[in-house]
Scaffold this motif. Structure first.
Motif, PDB file in Angstrom:
ATOM      1  N   GLY A  81      -7.933   2.380   5.593  1.00  0.00           N
ATOM      2  CA  GLY A  81      -8.346   1.558   4.458  1.00  0.00           C
ATOM      3  C   GLY A  81      -7.831   2.112   3.140  1.00  0.00           C
ATOM      4  O   GLY A  81      -7.353   1.360   2.270  1.00  0.00           O
ATOM      5  N   VAL A  82      -7.927   3.433   2.968  1.00  0.00           N
ATOM      6  CA  VAL A  82      -7.385   4.073   1.763  1.00  0.00           C
ATOM      7  C   VAL A  82      -5.869   3.869   1.689  1.00  0.00           C
ATOM      8  O   VAL A  82      -5.309   3.580   0.621  1.00  0.00           O
ATOM      9  CB  VAL A  82      -7.733   5.578   1.759  1.00  0.00           C
ATOM     10  N   PHE A  83      -5.217   4.004   2.830  1.00  0.00           N
ATOM     11  CA  PHE A  83      -3.773   3.795   2.927  1.00  0.00           C
ATOM     12  C   PHE A  83      -3.400   2.388   2.464  1.00  0.00           C
ATOM     13  O   PHE A  83      -2.440   2.200   1.702  1.00  0.00           O
ATOM     14  CB  PHE A  83      -3.342   4.029   4.377  1.00  0.00           C
ATOM     15  N   CYS A  84      -4.155   1.405   2.890  1.00  0.00           N
ATOM     16  CA  CYS A  84      -3.916   0.019   2.491  1.00  0.00           C
ATOM     17  C   CYS A  84      -4.075  -0.153   0.983  1.00  0.00           C
ATOM     18  O   CYS A  84      -3.267  -0.813   0.323  1.00  0.00           O
ATOM     19  CB  CYS A  84      -4.866  -0.914   3.246  1.00  0.00           C
ATOM     20  N   LEU A  85      -5.127   0.453   0.413  1.00  0.00           N
ATOM     21  CA  LEU A  85      -5.366   0.342  -1.029  1.00  0.00           C
ATOM     22  C   LEU A  85      -4.244   0.993  -1.829  1.00  0.00           C
ATOM     23  O   LEU A  85      -3.860   0.504  -2.896  1.00  0.00           O
ATOM     24  CB  LEU A  85      -6.708   0.985  -1.388  1.00  0.00           C
ATOM     25  N   LEU A  86      -3.702   2.097  -1.317  1.00  0.00           N
ATOM     26  CA  LEU A  86      -2.671   2.831  -2.050  1.00  0.00           C
ATOM     27  C   LEU A  86      -1.327   2.103  -2.049  1.00  0.00           C
ATOM     28  O   LEU A  86      -0.637   2.054  -3.075  1.00  0.00           O
ATOM     29  CB  LEU A  86      -2.499   4.231  -1.457  1.00  0.00           C
ATOM     30  N   ILE A  87      -0.935   1.558  -0.897  1.00  0.00           N
ATOM     31  CA  ILE A  87       0.400   0.954  -0.814  1.00  0.00           C
ATOM     32  C   ILE A  87       0.375  -0.551  -1.027  1.00  0.00           C
ATOM     33  O   ILE A  87       1.436  -1.169  -1.150  1.00  0.00           O
ATOM     34  CB  ILE A  87       1.096   1.283   0.518  1.00  0.00           C
ATOM     35  N   GLY A  88      -0.821  -1.158  -1.079  1.00  0.00           N
ATOM     36  CA  GLY A  88      -0.910  -2.603  -1.274  1.00  0.00           C
ATOM     37  C   GLY A  88      -0.120  -3.111  -2.461  1.00  0.00           C
ATOM     38  O   GLY A  88       0.652  -4.077  -2.355  1.00  0.00           O
ATOM     39  N   PRO A  89      -0.257  -2.470  -3.652  1.00  0.00           N
ATOM     40  CA  PRO A  89       0.486  -2.963  -4.824  1.00  0.00           C
ATOM     41  C   PRO A  89       2.000  -2.856  -4.682  1.00  0.00           C
ATOM     42  O   PRO A  89       2.739  -3.537  -5.393  1.00  0.00           O
ATOM     43  CB  PRO A  89      -0.018  -2.034  -5.949  1.00  0.00           C
ATOM     44  N   PHE A  90       2.480  -2.003  -3.783  1.00  0.00           N
ATOM     45  CA  PHE A  90       3.922  -1.815  -3.609  1.00  0.00           C
ATOM     46  C   PHE A  90       4.414  -2.411  -2.290  1.00  0.00           C
ATOM     47  O   PHE A  90       5.562  -2.174  -1.897  1.00  0.00           O
ATOM     48  CB  PHE A  90       4.259  -0.317  -3.630  1.00  0.00           C
ATOM     49  N   PHE A  91       3.551  -3.186  -1.636  1.00  0.00           N
ATOM     50  CA  PHE A  91       3.855  -3.606  -0.273  1.00  0.00           C
ATOM     51  C   PHE A  91       5.078  -4.506  -0.212  1.00  0.00           C
ATOM     52  O   PHE A  91       5.827  -4.480   0.768  1.00  0.00           O
ATOM     53  CB  PHE A  91       2.645  -4.317   0.336  1.00  0.00           C
ATOM     54  N   GLY A  92       5.291  -5.295  -1.256  1.00  0.00           N
ATOM     55  CA  GLY A  92       6.438  -6.189  -1.256  1.00  0.00           C
ATOM     56  C   GLY A  92       7.753  -5.451  -1.077  1.00  0.00           C
ATOM     57  O   GLY A  92       8.693  -5.957  -0.471  1.00  0.00           O
ATOM     58  N   ARG A  93       7.804  -4.217  -1.601  1.00  0.00           N
ATOM     59  CA  ARG A  93       9.034  -3.436  -1.490  1.00  0.00           C
ATOM     60  C   ARG A  93       9.228  -2.893  -0.069  1.00  0.00           C
ATOM     61  O   ARG A  93      10.342  -2.497   0.296  1.00  0.00           O
ATOM     62  CB  ARG A  93       8.995  -2.267  -2.469  1.00  0.00           C
ATOM     63  N   LEU A  94       8.138  -2.823   0.712  1.00  0.00           N
ATOM     64  CA  LEU A  94       8.228  -2.291   2.069  1.00  0.00           C
ATOM     65  C   LEU A  94       8.460  -3.367   3.117  1.00  0.00           C
ATOM     66  O   LEU A  94       8.712  -3.062   4.279  1.00  0.00           O
ATOM     67  CB  LEU A  94       6.935  -1.537   2.421  1.00  0.00           C
ATOM     68  N   LEU A  95       8.369  -4.626   2.701  1.00  0.00           N
ATOM     69  CA  LEU A  95       8.414  -5.716   3.676  1.00  0.00           C
ATOM     70  C   LEU A  95       9.737  -5.799   4.417  1.00  0.00           C
ATOM     71  O   LEU A  95       9.790  -6.295   5.538  1.00  0.00           O
ATOM     72  CB  LEU A  95       8.131  -7.052   2.976  1.00  0.00           C
ATOM     73  N   ARG A  96      10.814  -5.290   3.787  1.00  0.00           N
ATOM     74  CA  ARG A  96      12.098  -5.357   4.475  1.00  0.00           C
ATOM     75  C   ARG A  96      12.116  -4.487   5.729  1.00  0.00           C
ATOM     76  O   ARG A  96      12.974  -4.655   6.596  1.00  0.00           O
ATOM     77  CB  ARG A  96      13.224  -4.940   3.531  1.00  0.00           C
ATOM     78  N   PHE A  97      11.166  -3.527   5.824  1.00  0.00           N
ATOM     79  CA  PHE A  97      11.079  -2.698   7.018  1.00  0.00           C
ATOM     80  C   PHE A  97      10.234  -3.357   8.111  1.00  0.00           C
ATOM     81  O   PHE A  97      10.119  -2.828   9.210  1.00  0.00           O
ATOM     82  CB  PHE A  97      10.488  -1.329   6.676  1.00  0.00           C
ATOM     83  N   PHE A  98       9.615  -4.499   7.771  1.00  0.00           N
ATOM     84  CA  PHE A  98       8.758  -5.202   8.729  1.00  0.00           C
ATOM     85  C   PHE A  98       9.124  -6.683   8.784  1.00  0.00           C
ATOM     86  O   PHE A  98       8.297  -7.554   8.514  1.00  0.00           O
ATOM     87  CB  PHE A  98       7.281  -5.035   8.350  1.00  0.00           C
ATOM     88  N   PRO A  99      10.382  -6.979   9.128  1.00  0.00           N
ATOM     89  CA  PRO A  99      10.789  -8.372   9.275  1.00  0.00           C
ATOM     90  C   PRO A  99      10.169  -8.966  10.534  1.00  0.00           C
ATOM     91  O   PRO A  99       9.545  -8.249  11.324  1.00  0.00           O
ATOM     92  CB  PRO A  99      12.317  -8.265   9.406  1.00  0.00           C
ATOM     93  N   PRO A 100      10.336 -10.280  10.760  1.00  0.00           N
ATOM     94  CA  PRO A 100       9.786 -10.898  11.973  1.00  0.00           C
ATOM     95  C   PRO A 100      10.221 -10.199  13.256  1.00  0.00           C
ATOM     96  O   PRO A 100       9.496 -10.206  14.251  1.00  0.00           O
ATOM     97  CB  PRO A 100      10.331 -12.327  11.902  1.00  0.00           C
ATOM     98  N   LEU A 101      11.406  -9.587  13.227  1.00  0.00           N
ATOM     99  CA  LEU A 101      11.894  -8.870  14.398  1.00  0.00           C
ATOM    100  C   LEU A 101      10.933  -7.747  14.801  1.00  0.00           C
ATOM    101  O   LEU A 101      10.644  -7.541  15.983  1.00  0.00           O
ATOM    102  CB  LEU A 101      13.280  -8.285  14.097  1.00  0.00           C
ATOM    103  N   VAL A 102      10.417  -7.016  13.802  1.00  0.00           N
ATOM    104  CA  VAL A 102       9.505  -5.904  14.062  1.00  0.00           C
ATOM    105  C   VAL A 102       8.090  -6.414  14.331  1.00  0.00           C
ATOM    106  O   VAL A 102       7.443  -6.021  15.310  1.00  0.00           O
ATOM    107  CB  VAL A 102       9.501  -4.918  12.876  1.00  0.00           C
TER     108      VAL A 102
END
Length: 472
Positions: free
Chosen positions: A140-161
């Motif tokens: 839960g803490v992890f989610c709160l910390l990276i939530g605001p920057f999650f858009g930048r990480l989405l390329r690592f989680f495409p539909p393929l993944v």
């Protein structure tokens, strides 16, 4: 269809009862306050769609941890309560800080079940739930910390993944309903008895009949209908135990840390943080899909507020007995099917879940459902998760040979713990927890291979984050 007034997009409005000529609101449908004659039935449809999914994680995890009837009932009540609170926070929210203010349901996700079961298997009985809750809180803490920057990480989680991970969730969970269909207790002398298998098959047939011949609401509640009719069929044969209903308190609130103080184990934390990334991806995708259905733009700030709700619920939930919280895709389907887009409908559904959670006797009713009945329904429930993953993969460009290799290797890594449970027996304990869960192992391989094939040495990956999110 008349377009709502733009100036009232964020403010609530009311509509008269059905049949009133002046029933068209001068506001966005998401902010429409329906008359009770429309609001209550719409909210009940959401309850029917979500209830089985909400109680599934505490049912499975409680069984795996060997909880007695009282503790199992308490776990179910806590799951309902946390789901209700999270849903209200998501739909009503605090403008500019938390809540996406869409008709969005939040509850404990089935995606976390398999890694949680792996954590339970590597801990002694008294430490199982504390180790699980410690890992969930950090997630839960992890989610709160990276939530605001999650858009930048989405390329690592495409539909393929995400497709690989969702497919593995369904496949990894499939042994659970099979065990339930055989009676649930492998140590029992009548485990696998034909009467158990017959009851599971009967339940499955009921669900299929409702799905085939039901229309509208009846089709939506096919799973619940199977559970209810299957339980009724079990009563004459003495296969339904009503002890939990007789012993459960009428009303009670969850006790903080009833299972003991949380334990923080690095391997368990890593496993659930990986799951949390998958849940965040699903939530973000669900918000985009719901925004399109509701004809309200879902921007980065909306997604951040929605993910912040997930993080808060996941962090606070374990205090009372909750598990990783995320979006419920089946309720997005309800909104799409009914075209009732008011967030207040879902808020009322959330309030109903709180009432169900505050009265443990209602949660105890779920405990009456025999294991074989749960087995018949579970085959449909968990199988549908795998189908969702396959559908996602079908849109992920599998005509590319590197993508085929990625999916093949990731699925293979995820199925190893299922096909050979002792494969990692000689590995360190932390590795057994991470790799022993097919979901964690498959996710790690999928993310790593996605980096290898599509990001290392390339320049186009960063530009595809938004596209990856929308396509997921």
């Amino acid at each position: 269809m008349a377009q709502p007034a733009k100036g009232s997009a964020e403010g609530p409005c009311s509509t008269p009862p059905v049949g009133d000529e002046a029933s068209t609101p001068d506001c966005h449908p998401v902010d429409e306050k329906l008359h009770p004659s429309r609001l209550v039935p719409a909210a009940l449809q959401h309850i029917a769609a979500m209830y089985a999914g909400v109680v599934t994680p505490p049912l499975i995890i409680g069984q795996a941890c060997g909880l007695d009837t009282v503790a199992q009932t308490r776990l179910i009540a806590a799951g309902l309560l946390i789901a209700g609170l999270a849903t209200i926070l998501q739909t009503l929210g605090v403008k500019g800080f938390v809540g996406n203010r869409l008709p969005f349901v939040n509850a404990a996700s089935s995606a976390g079940i398999a890694p949680i079961l792996a954590i339970a298997e590597t801990n002694a009985k008294g430490d199982q739930l504390p180790a699980i809750y410690g890992a969930v809180m950090v997630a839960g803490v992890f989610c709160l910390l990276i939530g605001p920057f999650f858009g930048r990480l989405l390329r690592f989680f495409p539909p393929l993944v995400t497709g690989v991970v969702i497919t593995l969730i369904g496949v990894t969970l499939m042994p659970v309903p099979v065990k339930w269909a055989q009676g649930g207790d492998e140590t029992s002398p009548d485990f696998g008895d034909m009467r158990y298998l017959a009851l599971a098959a009967f339940t499955l047939v009921v669900i299929l009949l409702f799905q085939r011949f039901g229309r509208g609401f009846l089709r939506q509640v096919a799973l619940l209908a199977g559970l209810f009719i299957g339980t009724l069929a079990a009563i004459p044969f003495g296969m339904a135990d009503f002890t939990s209903v007789r012993t459960a308190p009428l009303a009670a609130l969850p006790t903080p840390f009833a299972a003991g103080a949380p334990l923080f184990q690095p391997a368990a934390i890593l496993s659930l943080c990986i799951v949390m990334l998958v849940l965040m991806t699903e939530s973000a995708a669900g918000m985009l899909a719901l925004g399109e259905i509701c004809e309200r733009e879902t921007d980065g700030k909306t997604i951040t507020r929605g993910l912040r709700t997930d993080g808060i619920a996941t962090l606070v939930g374990p205090v009372f007995g909750g598990f990783p919280t995320s979006a419920f895709a089946q309720n997005v389907g309800v909104v799409s099917l009914t075209r009732v887009r008011s967030r207040y409908v879902v808020a009322v559904a959330g309030a109903t879940l709180i009432v169900l959670g505050a009265f443990p006797v209602l949660g105890a009713v779920v405990n009456v459902v025999p294991m074989p009945v749960l087995g018949g329904a579970g085959i449909v429930l968990f199988g549908s998760i795998a189908v969702s993953g396959i559908r996602t993969l079908s849109e992920a460009g599998l005509d590319d040979s590197s993508n085929i290799i990625l999916v093949a290797v990731a699925l293979g890594a995820g199925i190893i713990p299922l096909a050979a449970p002792t494969f990692y027996a000689d590995f360190p304990a932390w590795a057994q927890t991470v790799l022993g869960s097919g979901i964690s192992a498959g996710a790690l391989v999928a993310v790593s291979l996605n980096l290898f094939f599509h990001h290392l040495g390339t320049r186009g990956g960063a530009r595809n984050a938004a596209a990856a999110l929308k396509s997921s």
